[in-house]
Structure formats: structure tokens, C-alpha cells
Scaffold this motif. Structure first.
Motif, PDB file in Angstrom:
ATOM      1  N   VAL A  22      28.245  55.948  47.505  1.00 30.49           N
ATOM      2  CA  VAL A  22      28.084  54.533  48.259  1.00 30.49           C
ATOM      3  C   VAL A  22      26.592  54.378  48.728  1.00 30.49           C
ATOM      4  CG1 VAL A  22      28.725  53.158  50.147  1.00 30.49           C
ATOM      5  CG2 VAL A  22      30.410  54.669  49.069  1.00 30.49           C
ATOM      6  N   LYS A  23      25.976  55.120  49.371  1.00 29.36           N
ATOM      7  CA  LYS A  23      24.621  55.120  49.570  1.00 29.36           C
ATOM      8  C   LYS A  23      23.748  54.758  48.519  1.00 29.36           C
ATOM      9  CE  LYS A  23      24.431  55.126  53.905  1.00 29.36           C
ATOM     10  NZ  LYS A  23      23.615  54.247  54.997  1.00 29.36           N
ATOM     11  N   ARG A  24      24.029  55.514  47.396  1.00 26.72           N
ATOM     12  CA  ARG A  24      23.388  55.464  46.007  1.00 26.72           C
ATOM     13  C   ARG A  24      23.384  54.029  45.265  1.00 26.72           C
ATOM     14  NH1 ARG A  24      24.102  55.509  40.709  1.00 26.72           N
ATOM     15  NH2 ARG A  24      26.684  56.215  40.731  1.00 26.72           N
ATOM     16  N   ARG A  25      24.877  53.291  45.573  1.00 29.33           N
ATOM     17  CA  ARG A  25      24.862  52.048  44.905  1.00 29.33           C
ATOM     18  C   ARG A  25      24.542  50.864  45.878  1.00 29.33           C
ATOM     19  NH1 ARG A  25      30.681  53.031  41.683  1.00 29.33           N
ATOM     20  NH2 ARG A  25      29.999  55.028  40.460  1.00 29.33           N
ATOM     21  N   ARG A  26      24.732  51.255  47.192  1.00 24.71           N
ATOM     22  CA  ARG A  26      24.389  50.302  48.176  1.00 24.71           C
ATOM     23  C   ARG A  26      23.683  51.056  49.377  1.00 24.71           C
ATOM     24  NH1 ARG A  26      27.064  45.641  47.267  1.00 24.71           N
ATOM     25  NH2 ARG A  26      28.995  45.782  45.916  1.00 24.71           N
ATOM     26  N   PRO A  27      22.378  51.021  49.105  1.00 20.54           N
ATOM     27  CA  PRO A  27      21.494  51.980  50.199  1.00 20.54           C
ATOM     28  C   PRO A  27      21.724  51.475  51.581  1.00 20.54           C
ATOM     29  CG  PRO A  27      20.367  51.235  48.219  1.00 20.54           C
ATOM     30  CD  PRO A  27      21.535  50.608  48.199  1.00 20.54           C
ATOM     31  N   HIS A  28      21.924  50.356  51.872  1.00 20.41           N
ATOM     32  CA  HIS A  28      21.862  49.580  53.250  1.00 20.41           C
ATOM     33  C   HIS A  28      23.286  49.657  53.888  1.00 20.41           C
ATOM     34  CE1 HIS A  28      17.884  48.609  52.668  1.00 20.41           C
ATOM     35  NE2 HIS A  28      18.113  47.978  51.563  1.00 20.41           N
ATOM     36  N   ALA A  29      24.265  50.049  53.080  1.00 25.65           N
ATOM     37  CA  ALA A  29      25.559  50.047  53.771  1.00 25.65           C
ATOM     38  C   ALA A  29      25.640  51.056  54.766  1.00 25.65           C
ATOM     39  CB  ALA A  29      26.577  50.734  52.673  1.00 25.65           C
ATOM     40  N   LEU A  30      26.248  50.686  56.108  1.00 24.73           N
ATOM     41  CA  LEU A  30      26.489  51.647  56.883  1.00 24.73           C
ATOM     42  C   LEU A  30      27.920  52.311  57.021  1.00 24.73           C
ATOM     43  CD1 LEU A  30      25.255  49.382  60.149  1.00 24.73           C
ATOM     44  CD2 LEU A  30      24.074  51.270  59.040  1.00 24.73           C
ATOM     45  N   LEU A  31      27.935  53.810  56.999  1.00 20.06           N
ATOM     46  CA  LEU A  31      28.926  54.549  56.883  1.00 20.06           C
ATOM     47  C   LEU A  31      29.319  55.385  57.903  1.00 20.06           C
ATOM     48  CD1 LEU A  31      28.279  55.950  53.363  1.00 20.06           C
ATOM     49  CD2 LEU A  31      29.595  53.893  53.756  1.00 20.06           C
ATOM     50  N   SER A  32      30.636  55.307  58.249  1.00 21.38           N
ATOM     51  CA  SER A  32      31.285  56.287  59.321  1.00 21.38           C
ATOM     52  C   SER A  32      32.140  57.328  58.822  1.00 21.38           C
ATOM     53  CB  SER A  32      32.070  55.254  60.212  1.00 21.38           C
ATOM     54  OG  SER A  32      31.026  54.143  61.026  1.00 21.38           O
ATOM     55  N   VAL A  33      32.046  58.318  59.144  1.00 20.42           N
ATOM     56  CA  VAL A  33      33.214  59.308  59.050  1.00 20.42           C
ATOM     57  C   VAL A  33      33.854  59.768  60.279  1.00 20.42           C
ATOM     58  CG1 VAL A  33      31.468  61.164  59.158  1.00 20.42           C
ATOM     59  CG2 VAL A  33      33.798  61.458  57.860  1.00 20.42           C
ATOM     60  N   PHE A  43      28.421  67.458  58.830  1.00 22.45           N
ATOM     61  CA  PHE A  43      28.153  66.007  58.431  1.00 22.45           C
ATOM     62  C   PHE A  43      26.738  65.327  58.978  1.00 22.45           C
ATOM     63  CE2 PHE A  43      32.807  66.171  58.226  1.00 22.45           C
ATOM     64  CZ  PHE A  43      32.978  65.348  57.118  1.00 22.45           C
ATOM     65  N   ASN A  44      25.880  66.454  59.702  1.00 21.69           N
ATOM     66  CA  ASN A  44      24.594  66.156  60.198  1.00 21.69           C
ATOM     67  C   ASN A  44      23.778  65.870  58.980  1.00 21.69           C
ATOM     68  OD1 ASN A  44      22.913  65.879  62.520  1.00 21.69           O
ATOM     69  ND2 ASN A  44      21.967  67.608  61.662  1.00 21.69           N
ATOM     70  N   ASP A  45      23.849  66.596  57.978  1.00 20.78           N
ATOM     71  CA  ASP A  45      23.121  66.588  56.850  1.00 20.78           C
ATOM     72  C   ASP A  45      23.637  65.584  55.523  1.00 20.78           C
ATOM     73  OD1 ASP A  45      24.832  68.060  55.675  1.00 20.78           O
ATOM     74  OD2 ASP A  45      23.599  69.507  54.922  1.00 20.78           O
ATOM     75  N   SER A  46      24.729  64.778  56.184  1.00 22.09           N
ATOM     76  CA  SER A  46      25.218  63.829  54.994  1.00 22.09           C
ATOM     77  C   SER A  46      24.674  62.465  55.111  1.00 22.09           C
ATOM     78  CB  SER A  46      26.598  63.834  55.336  1.00 22.09           C
ATOM     79  OG  SER A  46      26.747  63.094  56.610  1.00 22.09           O
ATOM     80  N   ASP A  47      25.247  61.787  54.241  1.00 21.27           N
ATOM     81  CA  ASP A  47      24.530  60.333  54.018  1.00 21.27           C
ATOM     82  C   ASP A  47      25.366  59.467  55.081  1.00 21.27           C
ATOM     83  OD1 ASP A  47      22.382  60.241  52.054  1.00 21.27           O
ATOM     84  OD2 ASP A  47      24.006  60.737  50.838  1.00 21.27           O
ATOM     85  N   TYR A  48      26.174  59.887  55.879  1.00 23.65           N
ATOM     86  CA  TYR A  48      26.868  59.153  56.871  1.00 23.65           C
ATOM     87  C   TYR A  48      25.960  58.787  58.111  1.00 23.65           C
ATOM     88  CZ  TYR A  48      31.431  60.248  54.552  1.00 23.65           C
ATOM     89  OH  TYR A  48      32.520  60.185  53.823  1.00 23.65           O
ATOM     90  N   ASP A  49      26.231  57.530  58.730  1.00 27.91           N
ATOM     91  CA  ASP A  49      25.276  57.065  59.687  1.00 27.91           C
ATOM     92  C   ASP A  49      25.741  57.337  61.000  1.00 27.91           C
ATOM     93  OD1 ASP A  49      23.334  55.387  58.012  1.00 27.91           O
ATOM     94  OD2 ASP A  49      25.328  54.626  57.371  1.00 27.91           O
TER      95      ASP A  49
END
Length: 159
Positions: A22-33, A43-49
Motif C-alpha cells: 500500500v505504501k509503495r503504491r500510495r506513499p502518503h496513505a496512513l495505515l493502522s494495524v 510492527f515497530n519496523d513495519s510500514d504501519y503508521d
């Protein structure tokens, strides 16, 4: 629910992959897990915000495991059955324990269909009017009626 070893083997890699794509395709998307009661340090080293924190986790332990993430949670949803003064006290305690930096106040799991309207209302009032130092300064400058807008702005600035 699945055992922790299976969660780590089968869920975490796929969840991290999804976030990376998701971040590769939409770098400014905010993601939650929301790894309900699962391992959060992965998840500390993940792309989740944002990492959602279960009501069963302590804020201190969550911060230790995910120091680089915005944390969200973790009021026990059953507290919403209590009287408004208890709800407000628990919400304020939760906010104090998480601190003002990189934090989104929320429940530590979902709403229940039987929650009385007054419970979520008391929770929201406690959080909106919680004495946040940055918000308090802005309210002094612009007036107290602007407080709810400042809460949202502060969250967005910190993500």
C-alpha cells in the motif's frame, strides 16, 4: 484466535507485506494495524503508521514494544457501562499513561451493541476536554470553543 507461534508465522509477514505494498503504491496513505492481543513489537519496523493496542496491554509495555509508532487505544470497552464519572476518570488515566506524543485515544476493542449512549458520550467528552498542553495554549489564543478542532489537528501533526 490462534496460538502466538501461528500468528507470527502466518499473519505478521502478510500484514507487513500488505502495508509495504500500500505504501509503495500510495506513499502518503496512513495505515493502522490492530493486532488484537497479538505481538505488537513486530510492527515497530513495519510500514504501519498506527498500532492499535488491546485493552489487555499496558501503555508502558506498548510504548516499549513500539517506540517509533503512534499508538491507538486502549480503554476496556466494558468501562462504557460504568457511570460517567468513572468513565471520565478511566479515560483521563489512560491518556496520562500513554502521554501526549503519538497517541490516539480509543477503545482497546470494539463497541458492543448494548453500550448505553451515555458511555461513549462520557468517553468522548473526557478525551475532547482532556487538558492537553498544546491544545490548552491554542485555546487560550483562539478561544475554548475551538478545542475539538485542535484535538484533531494535534493528532494529524503527530502522525
Amino acid at each position: 484466535e490462534i496460538p502466538p507461534s501461528m500468528y507470527e508465522e502466518f499473519c505478521i509477514p502478510d500484514l507487513k507485506y500488505i502495508a509495504a505494498e500500500v505504501k509503495r503504491r500510495r506513499p502518503h496513505a496512513l495505515l493502522s494495524v490492530f493486532p488484537k492481543d497479538g505481538e505488537i513489537s513486530a510492527f515497530n519496523d513495519s510500514d504501519y503508521d498506527v498500532v492499535g493496542i488491546s485493552w489487555t496491554s499496558s501503555p508502558q509495555e506498548a510504548r516499549r514494544q513500539c517506540p517509533d509508532k503512534t499508538l491507538q487505544g486502549n480503554l476496556d470497552p466494558f468501562v462504557l457501562y460504568a457511570d460517567s464519572s468513572t468513565i471520565k476518570a478511566r479515560a483521563e488515566r489512560m491518556a496520562n499513561e500513554f502521554g501526549f506524543q503519538r497517541y490516539i485515544a480509543n477503545l482497546g476493542h470494539g463497541m458492543l451493541p448494548t453500550h448505553p449512549v451515555e458511555g461513549p458520550q462520557a468517553f468522548m467528552e473526557a478525551i475532547v476536554w482532556y487538558p492537553h498542553p498544546v491544545c490548552a495554549q491554542r485555546c487560550l489564543e483562539e478561544g475554548p470553543d475551538t478545542r475539538p478542532r485542535h484535538i484533531c489537528t494535534i493528532v494529524a501533526e503527530r502522525l
